[in-house]
Write a protein that holds these residues in place. Structure first.
Motif, short mmCIF file in Angstrom:
data_model
loop_
_atom_site.label_atom_id
_atom_site.label_comp_id
_atom_site.label_asym_id
_atom_site.label_seq_id
_atom_site.Cartn_x
_atom_site.Cartn_y
_atom_site.Cartn_z
N LEU A 1 39.09 45.84 32.45
CA LEU A 1 38.77 44.43 32.25
C LEU A 1 39.95 43.69 31.63
N ASP A 2 40.68 44.35 30.75
CA ASP A 2 41.91 43.76 30.21
C ASP A 2 42.89 43.44 31.33
N LEU B 1 40.99 32.58 41.91
CA LEU B 1 39.66 32.02 41.62
C LEU B 1 39.77 30.52 41.39
N PRO B 2 38.93 29.72 42.03
CA PRO B 2 38.98 28.27 41.82
C PRO B 2 38.38 27.83 40.50
N ASP B 3 37.62 28.69 39.84
CA ASP B 3 36.96 28.31 38.58
C ASP B 3 37.01 29.50 37.63
N ARG C 1 46.25 55.64 42.37
CA ARG C 1 46.45 54.55 41.41
C ARG C 1 45.12 54.07 40.83
N ILE C 2 44.31 55.04 40.36
CA ILE C 2 42.98 54.68 39.88
C ILE C 2 43.03 54.02 38.50
N TYR C 3 44.15 54.11 37.79
CA TYR C 3 44.24 53.52 36.46
C TYR C 3 44.89 52.14 36.47
N THR C 4 45.22 51.63 37.64
CA THR C 4 45.74 50.26 37.76
C THR C 4 45.06 49.58 38.93
N ILE C 5 44.82 48.29 38.79
CA ILE C 5 44.14 47.58 39.87
C ILE C 5 45.12 47.28 40.99
N SER D 1 44.69 37.33 35.94
CA SER D 1 43.91 36.18 36.42
C SER D 1 44.54 34.84 36.07
N LYS D 2 45.63 34.87 35.30
CA LYS D 2 46.30 33.63 34.87
C LYS D 2 45.34 32.73 34.08
N GLY D 3 44.58 33.37 33.21
CA GLY D 3 43.69 32.62 32.33
C GLY D 3 42.34 32.27 32.92
N LYS D 4 42.06 32.69 34.15
CA LYS D 4 40.79 32.33 34.79
C LYS D 4 39.66 33.31 34.48
#
Length: 548
Positions: free
Chosen positions: A87-88, A58-60, A43-47, A94-97
Motif C-alpha cells: 500500500l505504501d 486516477l482522475p480523482d 517481482r512479487i515484492y514490487t508493483i 500515485s502522485k498524491g492521488k
C-alpha cells in the motif's frame, strides 16, 4: 594531556553529531523517495508498471483503509507487513492521488463498525503456543473508497496475488466495465451449467448471456466482445449472420470449440462405467471460420508431455495417471499479450487448428498462440476412451496448433448473399431479401481468437487447472482492449512445468547421475594423488641435489 583529552572528546561529539545528522538526512530522503530491490523472478515484492500507471492516472482521489489486528498470529504477521509495504508503494506512485491508513478494530467498536460497513470481516485463525492452542478473531482486510463506491478485500490470505487483487479492485472502481457476451442457443455451456466459475472469475467485466437461438434476437449493440464456448448443435444461418455482422463492426469474437467430443452411448452397461466414444462435432461454423482464416479439424491431439489427472474407471473406481489427452502446453507465443507471460495451460482432448485463406496469405495478421510439442500425434476416426490404456501414437506427428489469434480487415462471410431469415439451422435464405448490410469488409480493429478446446474453461476443469483460468482472463481482457491486468496476473503463476525430453536424454541423465558423478569423483581423486606424488618426487630430487 588535558588538551588531548578535550580534543578527543570534541572529535567524538562531532562524529556523533555527524552520524545522527546523516541518519536523519537518509530518513528524510527515504520518506520522499521510494525504492526497493526485488530479486524474485516474478517481482512479487514490487508493483508492476501497469499498477503504477493505473494509480498515477486516477482522475480523482482514492482512499484506502487497511484493517489490521495488532495481535495477529505469527503465521500472518509477515503477510501484514507485506500488505503495508504494498500500500505504501501504491501511494508513492500515485502522485498524491492515493492515501491510506491502518486501523485496528480489535478493541475499538467504532473501527469495528466501520470495517463491517466497508465489507471487511474478521477471520478465525489458529494460535499455537507452547502449552495451548486457541482461536483468535483477526482482521487483515483492505477497503477501497472512490467516488462514493466501495470495493474490499475481506481478508488477505495470500501474498502472490495481492497486487492483482488490489489493482483489480481499483480498476472496478475507477473505470467503466466492458460488456462481454457469452452466446447461448446451440448447446453452449451456460452460466447455470458449465460457466459458473468463469462468470465469477470475470468480475472485472460485465458478463451477460446473448441468446442466438435461430437468430431471433440481434446481438445487443452495447456488447463489447463476444465469446462462444462449446456449442454442440448446428448454428442457424441467421445466428451465423449475427456473428459475422458483429465481427464486421470491428468488434472481437473468441471461439472455444471442440473438433471432437467424447460421448457416452445410450444403454445399460451392467453396473460398469459406461464407455466414452469420440465423435466429430460439426456445428456449422467450419466454412465461416475458414473464410476468416482458421480451419478446425475433426481430430484429437495427444502429447507425451501431459498432465497427471484423476480419471474414472470401471466399478466406480478412480485412477491417477498421466494421460496424453491432457497435454501440458508450453510452446506459447511471446508476441501476443494473451500468451506472452503464460507459463502453460492444459486443454482436454483438444483438436488441431490450421491457418488458411487470408491468415495464410497475410491478408490479416495471424499469431499462433499455442502449439503441442514435437512428441505429439494426431488421431482421426473412431476413438474409445479407456483411462487404463494409453492410446497408440500415430504416424502424424506434431507440433499442432491449439490456439490462434487473427486481426485485421476480415471479409464478410455473407457478402453478396441474401440475409438469412430467422429460423432453425438448415433453413434457406429468401432470394428476394437484400444483401448483407454490414461489410463487405470489417474495420481493421476486428479481432478473432480460436481455441481448439471448450472444456478447459468449464467448471469441471477450471478449478483443477488454474492456468486455464489465466488463459481465459487474458483472451477476454485482450479482446476487450483492456490489457492492464494481463501482466499483473502473470505474477500470480506458481506453476513451472518441465518440458518433455526424449527417452534417450532421460537415459543419459540417469546414467550420468548413477555412474558419471562417482566416476568424476574418482578421476578428481586420481588427479590429486598424481599431483601430490609428483610434488613429493620434485622435493626429493631437490634434497638429493642439495646434499650433493
Amino acid at each position: 594531556m588535558a588538551n588531548d583529552k578535550l580534543s578527543r572528546g570534541g572529535n567524538a561529539v562531532l562524529y556523533s553529531v555527524l552520524t545522527v545528522g546523516i541518519l536523519v538526512l537518509v530518513n528524510v530522503i527515504a520518506s520522499r523517495t521510494f525504492g526497493r530491490l526485488d530479486l524474485t523472478q516474478e517481482r512479487i515484492y514490487t508493483i508492476s508498471e501497469a499498477s503504477k500507471k493505473l494509480v498515477a492516472g486516477l482522475p480523482d482521489r482514492l482512499t484506502i483503509k487497511a484493517f489490521i489486528s495488532a495481535d495477529l498470529p505469527p503465521q500472518v504477521r509477515s503477510l501484514a507487513r507485506y500488505v503495508r509495504d504494498m500500500l505504501d508503494e501504491y501511494a508513492t506512485y500515485s502522485k498524491g492521488k492515493v492515501s491510506w491508513e491502518a486501523l485496528d478494530p480489535t478493541s475499538d467498536e467504532k473501527v469495528k463498525d466501520e470495517a463491517r460497513r466497508l465489507k471487511v470481516q474478521p477471520a478465525q485463525l489458529s494460535v499455537y503456543e507452547k502449552t495451548k492452542a486457541s482461536v483468535s478473531q483477526s482482521y487483515l482486510g483492505v477497503a477501497f473508497q472512490y467516488g462514493g463506491k466501495v470495493e474490499s478485500l475481506p481478508f488477505v490470505s495470500r501474498m502472490d496475488d495481492l497486487e492483482y487483487e488490489i489493482s483489480s479492485a481499483i480498476r472496478r472502481l475507477s473505470t467503466k466495465k466492458r460488456k462481454i457476451g457469452f452466446t447461448s442457443g446451440h448447446g453452449e455451456a451456460s452460466f447455470q451449467q458449465g460457466l459458473q466459475a468463469a462468470k465469477e472469475a470475470l468480475k472485472d467485466h460485465e458478463v451477460t448471456a446473448v441468446d442466438l437461438t435461430e437468430g431471433k434476437t440481434p446481438i445487443p449493440s452495447d456488447v463489447d466482445a463476444l465469446v462462444v464456448v462449446g456449442p454442440t448443435q448446428p448454428f442457424a444461418e441467421r445466428a451465423k449472420y449475427e456473428l459475422d455482422q458483429f465481427l464486421m463492426k470491428g468488434k472481437p469474437v473468441a471461439f472455444f470449440l471442440d473438433g471432437m467430443v467424447l460421448e457416452t452411448p445410450r444403454g445399460s452397461f451392467g453396473g460398469q462405467a459406461p464407455p466414452r466414444i469420440a465423435r466429430g462435432n460439426s456445428v456449422g461454423l467450419g466454412e465461416q471460420l475458414e473464410h476468416y482464416g482458421v480451419k478446425m479439424r475433426e481430430d484429437l491431439i495427444f502429447d507425451r508431455q501431459n498432465a497427471r489427472v484423476v480419471l474414472p474407471a470401471a466399478g466406480g473406481q478412480r485412477v491417477i495417471t498421466n494421460y496424453p489427452g491432457f497435454p501440458v502446453v508450453t510452446t506459447l507465443s511471446r508476441e501476443s499479450p494473451i500468451s506472452r507471460d503464460l507459463k502453460a495451460f492444459i486443454p482436454i482432448f483438444p483438436s488441431s487448428l490450421e491457418l488458411v485463406g487470408p491468415a495464410k496469405s497475410g491478408a490479416v495478421k495471424s499469431i499462433v498462440l499455442a502449439s503441442s510439442t514435437q512428441a505429439s500425434w494426431r488421431h482421426t476416426g473412431f476413438f474409445l476412451f479407456d483411462p487404463l490404456r494409453q492410446p497408440e501414437p500415430s504416424k502424424e506427428l506434431g507440433p499442432f496448433h491449439f490456439a490462434v489469434y487473427l486481426q485485421g480487415s476480415f471479409g464478410s462471410y455473407f457478402a453478396g448473399k441474401a440475409v438469412p431469415t430467422v429460423g432453425p439451422a438448415g433453413k434457406l435464405a429468401e432470394k428476394e431479401q437484400k444483401p448483407a448490410a454490414q461489410g463487405p469488409k470489417s474495420a481493421p480493429s476486428a479481432r478473432l481468437v480460436v481455441v481448439s478446446d471448450a472444456d478447459l474453461v468449464k467448471d469441471q476443469f477450471l478449478g483443477v487447472f488454474p492456468d486455464n483460468l489465466m488463459l481465459l482472463h487474458n483472451v477476454v481482457d485482450y479482446l476487450a482492449q483492456d490489457e492492464s491486468l494481463i501482466a499483473i496476473r502473470a505474477k500470480t503463476q506458481t506453476r513451472r512445468p518441465l518440458e518433455n525430453v526424449e527417452d534417450s536424454t532421460v537415459t543419459l541423465i540417469r546414467v550420468g547421475n548413477i555412474v558419471g558423478v562417482p566416476l568424476a569423483l574418482i578421476l578428481v581423486g586420481l588427479l590429486r594423488w598424481r599431483l601430490r606424488r609428483a610434488a613429493r618426487q620434485r622435493r626429493a630430487e631437490a634434497l638429493v641435489k642439495g646434499d650433493l
